[in-house]
Design a protein around this motif. Structure first.
Motif, short mmCIF file in Angstrom:
data_model
loop_
_atom_site.label_atom_id
_atom_site.label_comp_id
_atom_site.label_asym_id
_atom_site.label_seq_id
_atom_site.Cartn_x
_atom_site.Cartn_y
_atom_site.Cartn_z
N LEU A 84 -10.63 -31.54 -6.11
CA LEU A 84 -11.97 -30.99 -5.94
C LEU A 84 -11.99 -29.53 -5.50
CD1 LEU A 84 -13.60 -34.09 -4.23
CD2 LEU A 84 -13.94 -33.30 -6.58
N PHE A 85 -11.07 -29.15 -4.62
CA PHE A 85 -11.14 -27.82 -4.02
C PHE A 85 -10.03 -26.89 -4.50
CE2 PHE A 85 -10.13 -24.97 -0.39
CZ PHE A 85 -11.30 -24.21 -0.43
N THR A 86 -8.79 -27.33 -4.38
CA THR A 86 -7.66 -26.45 -4.69
C THR A 86 -7.65 -26.01 -6.15
OG1 THR A 86 -6.34 -27.52 -2.98
CG2 THR A 86 -5.14 -26.26 -4.63
N PHE A 87 -7.78 -26.97 -7.06
CA PHE A 87 -7.68 -26.67 -8.49
C PHE A 87 -9.03 -26.68 -9.19
CE2 PHE A 87 -3.55 -28.48 -7.24
CZ PHE A 87 -2.79 -27.34 -7.40
N GLY A 88 -10.11 -26.98 -8.47
CA GLY A 88 -11.46 -26.88 -8.99
C GLY A 88 -11.73 -27.65 -10.26
N THR A 89 -11.30 -28.91 -10.32
CA THR A 89 -11.53 -29.69 -11.54
C THR A 89 -12.98 -30.12 -11.68
OG1 THR A 89 -11.05 -31.82 -10.49
CG2 THR A 89 -9.18 -30.64 -11.47
N GLY A 90 -13.72 -30.15 -10.58
CA GLY A 90 -15.11 -30.55 -10.63
C GLY A 90 -15.31 -32.05 -10.67
N ARG A 91 -14.24 -32.80 -10.48
CA ARG A 91 -14.33 -34.26 -10.50
C ARG A 91 -13.27 -34.84 -9.57
NH1 ARG A 91 -10.06 -36.19 -13.04
NH2 ARG A 91 -8.95 -34.87 -14.48
N ARG A 92 -13.50 -36.07 -9.16
CA ARG A 92 -12.51 -36.75 -8.33
C ARG A 92 -11.34 -37.17 -9.21
NH1 ARG A 92 -14.70 -41.21 -4.67
NH2 ARG A 92 -12.62 -40.92 -3.88
N PRO A 93 -10.15 -37.22 -8.64
CA PRO A 93 -8.98 -37.60 -9.45
C PRO A 93 -9.01 -39.09 -9.80
CG PRO A 93 -8.35 -37.32 -7.17
CD PRO A 93 -9.79 -36.89 -7.28
N GLY A 94 -8.43 -39.41 -10.94
CA GLY A 94 -8.30 -40.80 -11.36
C GLY A 94 -6.97 -41.38 -10.92
N ARG A 95 -6.71 -42.58 -11.37
CA ARG A 95 -5.44 -43.24 -11.00
C ARG A 95 -4.23 -42.44 -11.46
NH1 ARG A 95 -7.03 -49.36 -12.44
NH2 ARG A 95 -8.12 -49.81 -10.49
N ARG A 96 -4.31 -41.91 -12.69
CA ARG A 96 -3.18 -41.14 -13.23
C ARG A 96 -2.83 -39.98 -12.30
NH1 ARG A 96 -2.35 -36.42 -15.67
NH2 ARG A 96 -4.57 -35.98 -15.81
N GLU A 97 -3.83 -39.22 -11.88
CA GLU A 97 -3.58 -38.07 -11.00
C GLU A 97 -3.04 -38.52 -9.65
OE1 GLU A 97 -6.79 -36.56 -13.83
OE2 GLU A 97 -6.61 -38.35 -12.62
N HIS A 98 -3.56 -39.63 -9.13
CA HIS A 98 -3.05 -40.14 -7.85
C HIS A 98 -1.58 -40.54 -7.97
CE1 HIS A 98 -6.26 -39.98 -4.90
NE2 HIS A 98 -7.12 -40.37 -5.81
N TRP A 99 -1.22 -41.23 -9.04
CA TRP A 99 0.18 -41.63 -9.21
C TRP A 99 1.09 -40.43 -9.42
CZ3 TRP A 99 2.23 -45.78 -7.49
CH2 TRP A 99 1.49 -46.95 -7.43
N GLN A 100 0.63 -39.44 -10.21
CA GLN A 100 1.45 -38.25 -10.41
C GLN A 100 1.60 -37.47 -9.11
OE1 GLN A 100 -0.85 -36.58 -13.65
NE2 GLN A 100 0.79 -37.06 -15.10
N SER A 101 0.54 -37.38 -8.34
CA SER A 101 0.61 -36.70 -7.06
C SER A 101 1.55 -37.43 -6.10
CB SER A 101 -0.78 -36.58 -6.45
OG SER A 101 -0.72 -35.91 -5.21
N ALA A 102 1.46 -38.76 -6.11
CA ALA A 102 2.36 -39.56 -5.26
C ALA A 102 3.81 -39.34 -5.68
CB ALA A 102 1.99 -41.03 -5.35
N GLY A 103 4.04 -39.23 -6.98
CA GLY A 103 5.41 -38.97 -7.45
C GLY A 103 5.92 -37.63 -6.98
N SER A 104 5.07 -36.60 -7.03
CA SER A 104 5.51 -35.29 -6.57
C SER A 104 5.69 -35.27 -5.05
CB SER A 104 4.54 -34.19 -7.03
OG SER A 104 3.31 -34.29 -6.37
N ALA A 105 4.87 -36.02 -4.33
CA ALA A 105 5.03 -36.11 -2.87
C ALA A 105 6.32 -36.84 -2.52
CB ALA A 105 3.83 -36.82 -2.25
N THR A 106 6.65 -37.86 -3.30
CA THR A 106 7.91 -38.60 -3.08
C THR A 106 9.11 -37.69 -3.33
OG1 THR A 106 6.83 -40.67 -3.68
CG2 THR A 106 9.24 -40.63 -3.78
N ALA A 107 9.04 -36.89 -4.39
CA ALA A 107 10.12 -35.95 -4.68
C ALA A 107 10.26 -34.92 -3.56
CB ALA A 107 9.87 -35.26 -6.01
#
Length: 174
Positions: free
Chosen positions: A72-95
């Motif tokens: 919503l704020f950092t990358f200004g997508t204008g929408r809440r993230p979906g499951r795909r974005e949450h899983w990808q973000s979790a993957g990058s956080a795990t890395a």
């Protein structure tokens, strides 16, 4: 001249998309803010359960919160993230977690009893590098700037909407 902090206009949702520098500043503020809150929440929750469980719960919660803030704020997508974005973000956080853990493991292998300052320098350096990597993954793959890429190939042929009438080169009435 356009400021590096000024947003790009014209996304599909009509919201402003921040440039790379502004996105990075927002990434540091959001991630750093949530990180500070998380570091305070872990010991409080650890009073009720084992530290590892408290850390795991806070890590999951902070990753979900950061993904929402980044979309919503950092990358200004204008929408809440979906499951795909949450899983990808979790993957990058795990890395990133694996990178910081590996840095501390290497430090303890090289220097079995490092001082607290040395350990913090190693951890914070690894965190900074992992954070830059995480920012790039989120910006380029999870929340890419949709305004810089064409959405469909431009191979369409345009046809006139109404037939045109030809004007004769000479007039029959003379």
């Amino acid at each position: 001249m356009k400021s590096p902090l000024s947003p790009k206009q014209g996304t599909a949702t009509g919201t402003a998309t921040p440039g790379p520098f502004a996105s990075f500043v927002r990434f540091v503020v959001c991630g750093g803010g949530v990180g500070v809150l998380s570091s305070a929440a872990v010991p409080l929750l650890a009073a009720l359960m084992p530290w590892a469980a408290a850390n795991a719960l806070i890590t999951v919660a902070s990753t979900i919160l950061c993904t929402e803030l980044h979309a919503l704020f950092t990358f200004g997508t204008g929408r809440r993230p979906g499951r795909r974005e949450h899983w990808q973000s979790a993957g990058s956080a795990t890395a990133a977690y694996a990178a910081t853990s590996a840095a501390i493991l290497v430090l303890h292998t090289v220097q079995p009893s490092p001082g607290m300052l040395t350990e913090q320098i190693a951890y914070l350096s690894a965190s900074a590098l992992a954070g830059i990597g995480r920012f790039l993954v989120l910006r380029l793959f999870v929340f890419p700037d949709r305004t810089s890429r064409p959405t469909t190939p431009s191979t369409a042929v345009t046809l006139p909407l109404r037939p045109t009438t030809a004007t004769p080169a000479f007039s029959a009435a003379a």
